[in-house]
Motif scaffolding. Structure first.
Motif, mmCIF file in Angstrom:
data_model
loop_
_atom_site.group_PDB
_atom_site.id
_atom_site.type_symbol
_atom_site.label_atom_id
_atom_site.label_comp_id
_atom_site.label_asym_id
_atom_site.label_seq_id
_atom_site.Cartn_x
_atom_site.Cartn_y
_atom_site.Cartn_z
ATOM 1 N N LEU A 233 1.150 -1.121 0.508
ATOM 2 C CA LEU A 233 0.254 0.119 0.373
ATOM 3 C C LEU A 233 0.631 1.466 -0.191
ATOM 4 O O LEU A 233 0.276 2.433 -0.449
ATOM 5 N N ILE B 98 -0.805 -0.239 -5.464
ATOM 6 C CA ILE B 98 -1.614 -0.738 -4.377
ATOM 7 C C ILE B 98 -2.434 -1.431 -4.576
ATOM 8 O O ILE B 98 -3.392 -1.860 -3.269
ATOM 9 N N ILE C 228 -4.161 -3.401 -1.597
ATOM 10 C CA ILE C 228 -5.682 -3.910 -1.421
ATOM 11 C C ILE C 228 -6.347 -4.802 -1.358
ATOM 12 O O ILE C 228 -7.063 -5.245 -0.345
ATOM 13 N N ILE D 60 -4.573 -7.238 1.748
ATOM 14 C CA ILE D 60 -5.616 -6.967 3.158
ATOM 15 C C ILE D 60 -6.842 -7.317 3.072
ATOM 16 O O ILE D 60 -7.442 -7.735 3.830
ATOM 17 N N ALA E 95 -8.426 -9.308 5.729
ATOM 18 C CA ALA E 95 -9.895 -8.826 6.587
ATOM 19 C C ALA E 95 -11.166 -10.172 6.486
ATOM 20 O O ALA E 95 -11.174 -10.398 7.827
ATOM 21 N N LEU F 216 -14.834 -2.594 -5.988
ATOM 22 C CA LEU F 216 -14.075 -1.328 -5.581
ATOM 23 C C LEU F 216 -12.577 -1.863 -6.264
ATOM 24 O O LEU F 216 -12.104 -1.023 -6.540
ATOM 25 N N LEU G 100 -10.682 0.446 -8.976
ATOM 26 C CA LEU G 100 -9.238 0.571 -8.755
ATOM 27 C C LEU G 100 -8.416 0.551 -10.612
ATOM 28 O O LEU G 100 -7.859 1.105 -10.333
ATOM 29 N N THR H 107 -9.906 7.582 -3.521
ATOM 30 C CA THR H 107 -9.827 6.568 -3.153
ATOM 31 C C THR H 107 -9.755 5.440 -2.199
ATOM 32 O O THR H 107 -10.369 4.734 -1.735
ATOM 33 N N ILE H 108 -7.662 5.420 -2.557
ATOM 34 C CA ILE H 108 -6.870 4.308 -1.651
ATOM 35 C C ILE H 108 -7.131 5.127 -0.346
ATOM 36 O O ILE H 108 -7.498 3.621 -0.004
ATOM 37 N N LEU I 62 -10.013 3.363 1.404
ATOM 38 C CA LEU I 62 -10.921 2.285 1.076
ATOM 39 C C LEU I 62 -9.288 0.975 2.385
ATOM 40 O O LEU I 62 -10.487 0.063 2.485
ATOM 41 N N THR I 63 -8.358 2.488 2.755
ATOM 42 C CA THR I 63 -7.342 1.631 3.535
ATOM 43 C C THR I 63 -8.895 1.541 4.777
ATOM 44 O O THR I 63 -8.739 0.608 5.658
ATOM 45 N N LEU J 159 -10.992 -1.731 4.734
ATOM 46 C CA LEU J 159 -10.533 -2.504 5.279
ATOM 47 C C LEU J 159 -10.466 -3.122 6.363
ATOM 48 O O LEU J 159 -10.720 -3.171 7.611
ATOM 49 N N LEU J 160 -10.031 -1.950 7.665
ATOM 50 C CA LEU J 160 -9.999 -1.466 8.864
ATOM 51 C C LEU J 160 -11.318 -1.781 9.762
ATOM 52 O O LEU J 160 -11.288 -2.679 10.593
#
Lengths: 135, 188, 509
Positions: free
Chosen positions: A23, A31, A35, A38, A42, A86, A90, C167-168, C171-172, C175-176
Motif C-alpha cells: 500500500l 497499491i 488492497i 489486505i 480481513a 472496488l 481501482l 479512493t485509496i 478503501l484502506t 478494510l480496517l
C-alpha cells in the motif's frame, strides 16, 4: 470469545503486513494488490471470527449446535463482494490514469507544491505576496 | 471503417448447390467473421458455443435453488455473467452475436427496481418490509412446487448482476480493446 | 409506521434503479430525483415528530428478531441528522441540475449521475438508521463507492490524481473497518449495536480500549480528524462544486455520527475523554492554520472543514449531555453551512472562471447577489451572533466551561481562537474576491467538459438552491430554541442508552 490458532494468526499477520507494505508504494498497481491482499486478510479474519474451521455448513447435516456459525460467513460474503467491486473500480482507475498520464503512479498534490514555492518566495522577499494581492 | 466490414462476403447466389449440402445449418464459430487470425482459437470458440447454453441453464438452476440450497440470485447472476465472459474471451469485442438488445445499464436498473419493489410488496399484505413467505401448491405436470416469495428479489439481483458483468465486459473489455485498436490504427 | 423507517433507504434505491432504466430520458431522471428527495424530506420530518413524541421507531427488516436480523433504528439523533441531510441533498441536486454537471460533456446528457447520486443518498440514510455495526459498514460502502464514482467522474488528469488519493485512503479505512468488525464479533459474538452495548461492557478493560481505539481510527479517517485528515484537502477541491458540497456536508458528518454512536453506545466512557479533547484541539488549530496558507478557495474551505470537525470532536470529548447537545447542534449547523459555502464557491468560480483567490476581485460590484449568499454562511461559520453557528458554538463553549477540567478549558480557549481564525480566513476570501478592482472573467480552461466557468453570470437554479440552503441556515438560527431542546433530548438518550437497547432488543434490557 473466539480465539484463533497459531497458523492462522501467522497467516493473518503475513497478509496484513504484505498488504500494508504494498500500500505504501507509488504505483497504483501495487497499491491495488496491497488492497486485495489486505482484503483477503480481513475476510479471512471474519471467517475465523466464527470459530474453528471444519464444521458442517449446510442445514440438515448436523445438529444446529454443531454447525458452523453462518453469520460471519454471510458477512464475509458481503465484504468479499464489496472488495471485489472496488478492486474492479481501482483497476479501471489505474487504466484511466495510464491512458491519461502514460503511467499509473500516484502523484503529489500540485497545489501543495505551489504553496510551498509561494512560501519560499515569501521568505525571499517580504512584499511579494502583497503586490500579488493588489495586482 | 466499421467493424462490420470484416464480415466475409455472403456466398454468391450462383454457387454450385453441391458445395452447400454439407455446410452446417448453424454457425459454429461465434460471429461468422474473423478477428485478427493470430488471436483466434477455434477450439475455444467452439467450446464456448457448446458450453454457453449449459452455463445459462445452470445459472437458472442456481437462481431457483437458492432458498435453502447453495445458490441464489447473486451466484446465479454471476454464473450467467461468466457465460458471457466466456463468449467475450472467445469472440472478443467483435462477437456481436452475444449482445443483448437491452443495454447493460437498463438491465441493472430493471434488476434493482424489481429487487427493491419486492421489498415493498409485503406491506400490501400487512407485513414488514422485506418479509418473505412460503407457498406450496401442486401443478399438474411439475408436481409439488414450493414458492418462496423472495425468489422475486433474487430475480432482481440476478438481472442486476448479469447487467453489471455485461457492463464490465462492455467498458473494460470491449472498450479498452477498441481504444487499443484505435491507437494501433493511428500509429500505422 | 415502520414503513417511514424503510423509505429513506429503499425509495432512493428504487428511484436509482428506475433512473438507470430510463437513462435515455434526462427529464424523467431529473423529475424522479427531485421528487424522491422531496418525499424524503417530508418522510424524515414526520419521522422526527414520531420519534420525538413516541420514542425510537424500530424496524426489524423481514421480521427477523433483533440480534440476528437487520435492524433499522430511528431515534432522535438519527432522524434529526436525516432531516438536515435530506434537505441538503435536495438542494444540491437542484444545484447540480442547474450547473448541468449532471450532463456528459456540453451536448449529451449523462445516464449515470442521477442513479449514483440517489444511491449515495440511500447510503447516507442507511448509515444514520442502521442498528448494527456490519450494516453501518455496508452503508459506508454504498455511500463511499458512489462517492468514488462521483469524484472520478469525467476523469481528467487532475481529478484522477485527486480521486486516487481519496479512493485509496477510504478503501484502506474500510478494510480496517472489516477487521474491527471481525475482532468485535470474535470477542462478543454479535454485531448488533444494542446487543454490543451490553456484551462489550463485560469484556476486559484492555480489550475494550483496544477495540474502541481501532473503531476511532476507522471513523477518524472517514471524518477527517487530524492527523488522519491529509486526504481531504487534497481530494475534495478537485471535484465539481456541488459534489464537494455534498461530500463536505454529509460524508464527514456521517463519520462523526458513527463515531458518536459507537463511542456513546458501545464503548461508553465514564468521564470526559482526554484523548478526544487533545485530538479536537489539534484538529481545530491545524485546520484553521492550514486554511490561512491557501490560495485556492476550495482548498481553503476544505481546511476550514477539517478545522470545524474539531468542534464536533470537542463536544464528544467533553462527554456529557451538554457537550453532546452542542455536538448535535453543531453537526446540524455545519452540514448546511459547509455545503452552502461550497455551493457559493461554485457560483464564484462560474462567474470568475478561476479558483485562485489572487486572480479574483470586485465581485461585490459585479454580482451583489453572490456577495450576500457568501456573507451569510461565512458569518455563520465564524460564529457571529444572529446566525446558526453562534448558537451551536455557544452551546459547545458553555459545555466546555461547565466541564471544568483544565483540558476542557484549554480546548475551549482553542475553540475561541479557531473561531477568530475562521473569521480571519473568511475576511480574507471576502477582501480578495468581493472587494478590489473588478476583473474580467477568465476563459474556460476546458470548453469541452460539462462544467461551464468564467461566464460572468449566474444560473437561476444554482442561485435558488444556494438561497434555499442559506434560508435553512437562517431558519436553524431562528428555531434555535426548539432545536436545542430536541438536541438536548437526543443527547440525553445517548448518555443513557438503556432506552435504545430496550427498544431494539424488544423489552429485554
Amino acid at each position: 470469545m473466539t480465539t484463533v490458532n497459531l497458523t492462522m494468526a501467522i497467516v493473518l499477520g503475513g497478509l496484513y503486513s504484505a498488504g500494508f507494505y504494498l500500500l505504501m508504494q507509488r504505483s497504483l498497481m501495487r497499491i491495488l494488490l496491497g488492497i486485495v491482499i489486505i482484503g483477503h486478510g480481513a475476510n479471512l479474519m471474519l471467517q475465523l471470527a466464527g470459530g474453528p474451521p471444519g464444521r458442517p455448513a449446510m442445514v440438515g447435516e448436523a445438529a444446529p449446535e454443531n454447525m458452523a456459525d453462518p453469520f460471519p460467513q454471510a458477512m464475509a460474503l458481503t465484504a468479499i463482494v464489496i472488495t471485489f467491486a472496488l478492486t474492479t473500480f481501482l483497476l479501471a482507475l489505474a487504466y484511466r490514469s495510464w491512458v491519461l498520464l502514460g503511467h499509473d503512479e500516484v502523484q503529489d498534490d500540485v497545489e501543495d507544491r505551489r504553496i510551498r514555492r509561494m512560501e519560499r518566495r515569501l521568505a525571499e522577499s517580504e512584499d511579494d505576496t502583497e503586490s500579488e494581492a493588489t495586482q | 471503417m466499421t467493424e462490420r466490414d470484416h464480415r466475409p462476403e455472403p456466398a454468391a447466389e450462383d454457387s454450385d448447390s453441391w458445395t452447400e449440402w454439407d455446410v452446417p445449418a448453424e454457425r459454429w464459430l461465434l460471429s461468422g467473421y474473423c478477428r485478427d487470425q493470430r488471436e483466434r482459437t477455434v477450439l475455444l470458440e467452439l467450446a464456448a458455443r457448446i458450453v454457453f447454453p449449459t452455463v445459462i441453464v445452470f445459472s437458472l438452476y442456481l437462481l431457483f435453488a437458492g432458498h435453502d440450497h447453495p445458490g441464489g440470485g447473486f451466484s446465479g447472476g454471476l454464473v450467467a455473467g461468466q457465460a458471457f465472459v466466456l463468449r467475450h474471451l472467445a469472440g472478443g469485442r467483435l462477437d456481436d452475436s452475444s449482445t443483448l438488445s437491452m443495454r447493460p445499464p437498463v438491465l441493472i436498473g430493471v434488476g434493482l427496481t424489481i429487487a427493491v419493489l419486492t421489498g415493498f410488496a409485503p406491506l400490501l399484505f400487512g407485513e414488514v418490509v422485506l418479509e418473505s413467505d412460503i407457498y406450496k401448491f401442486t401443478l399438474p405436470v411439475l408436481g409439488q412446487i414450493k414458492l418462496v416469495t423472495n425468489l422475486f428479489l433474487d430475480i432482481g439481483v440476478y438481472l442486476l448482476l448479469l447487467g453489471v458483468v455485461l457492463d464490465l465486459l462492455r467498458t473494460l473489455g470491449s472498450g479498452i480493446e477498441a481504444n487499443a485498436a484505435a491507437a494501433r490504427r493511428e500509429q500505422s | 409506521m415502520t414503513l417511514l423507517v424503510a423509505l429513506p433507504i429503499l425509495l432512493p434505491l428504487a428511484a436509482a434503479g428506475l433512473s438507470l432504466a430510463f437513462g435515455r430520458f434526462a427529464d424523467v431522471q431529473r423529475v424522479l430525483g427531485m421528487v424522491v428527495l422531496g418525499v424524503l424530506i417530508v418522510d424524515s420530518a414526520v419521522l422526527l415528530y414520531v420519534a420525538d413524541t413516541f420514542g425510537p421507531v424500530v424496524l426489524q427488516v423481514g421480521n427477523w428478531p433483533a440480534p440476528f436480523g437487520i435492524t433499522l433504528v430511528a431515534d432522535r439523533l438519527a432522524v434529526l441528522l436525516l432531516l438536515v441531510s435530506s434537505v441538503v441533498t435536495f438542494a444540491v441536486l437542484l444545484y447540480s441540475i442547474g450547473q448541468r454537471i449532471t450532463d456528459y460533456g456540453r451536448g449529451a446528457s449523462s445516464t449515470t449521475f442521477h442513479p449514483i447520486y440517489l444511491v449515495l443518498c440511500a447510503g447516507v440514510s442507511l448509515a444514520y438508521l442502521s442498528g448494527d455495526l456490519f450494516n453501518l459498514f455496508v452503508a459506508f460502502e454504498i455511500m463511499l463507492s458512489s462517492s468514488y464514482v462521483l469524484i472520478n467522474r469525467r476523469a481528467t488528469a487532475t481529478r484522477i490524481r485527486a480521486g486516487m488519493t481519496y479512493t485509496i485512503v477510504s478503501l484502506t479505512s474500510s478494510l480496517l473497518f472489516i477487521t474491527v468488525i471481525a475482532l468485535v464479533y470474535a470477542a462478543t459474538g454479535t454485531v448488533n449495536l444494542a446487543d454490543l452495548a451490553q456484551r462489550v461492557a463485560e469484556l476486559p478493560d484492555g480489550l475494550q480500549t483496544a477495540l474502541g481505539l481501532i473503531v476511532l481510527i476507522v471513523f477518524g479517517v472517514k471524518s477527517a480528524m487530524v492527523p488522519l485528515h491529509f486526504w481531504l484537502p487534497d481530494s475534495y477541491p478537485n471535484a465539481p462544486a456541488p459534489i464537494t458540497a455534498v461530500f463536505a456536508g454529509l460524508l464527514t458528518k456521517v463519520g462523526i455520527y458513527a463515531m458518536i454512536r459507537t463511542q456513546t453506545l458501545v464503548f461508553a466512557h465514564n468521564e470526559s475523554w482526554r484523548l478526544m479533547l487533545a485530538i479536537a484541539l489539534i484538529t481545530m488549530i491545524v485546520g484553521a492554520l492550514g486554511a490561512l496558507a491557501q490560495n485556492d478557495i476550495n482548498r481553503m474551505l476544505s481546511f476550514l472543514l477539517v478545522s470545524h470537525i474539531g468542534y464536533m470532536l470537542f463536544g464528544l470529548g467533553v462527554y456529557d449531555t451538554a457537550g453532546l447537545t452542542g455536538v448535535i447542534l453543531y453537526v446540524i449547523h455545519h452540514i448546511t453551512v459547509q455545503a452552502t459555502l461550497f455551493l457559493v464557491s461554485g457560483l464564484i468560480t462560474r462567474h470568475t472562471g478561476t479558483v485562485a483567490l489572487s486572480r479574483m476581485g470586485g465581485l461585490a460590484k459585479a454580482s451583489p447577489l453572490i456577495a450576500v449568499l457568501f456573507a451569510l454562511p461565512a458569518l455563520s461559520l465564524a460564529g457571529i451572533p444572529p446566525f446558526s453557528g453562534f448558537v451551536a458554538k455557544l452551546a459547545l463553549l458553555q459545555a466546555g466551561v461547565e466541564a471544568g477540567t483544565w483540558s476542557a478549558y484549554a480546548v475551549t480557549g482553542g475553540a475561541v481562537l479557531t473561531s477568530l481564525l475562521t473569521l480571519y480566513a473568511m475576511a480574507r476570501i471576502w477582501t480578495r474576491v468581493f472587494w478590489g478592482r473588478v476583473r474580467k472573467p477568465e476563459a474556460d480552461p476546458d470548453p469541452e467538459d460539462e462544467l461551464v466557468v468564467g461566464t460572468g453570470t449566474t444560473a437561476r437554479a444554482m442561485v435558488i438552491s444556494t438561497g434555499l440552503l442559506v434560508t435553512v441556515s437562517v431558519a436553524i438560527a431562528v428555531a434555535a430554541g426548539p432545536l436545542a431542546e430536541i438536541s438536548g433530548r437526543a443527547a440525553a438518550d445517548l448518555m443513557r442508552h438503556e432506552t435504545y437497547s430496550t427498544v431494539v432488543l424488544g423489552g429485554d434490557p
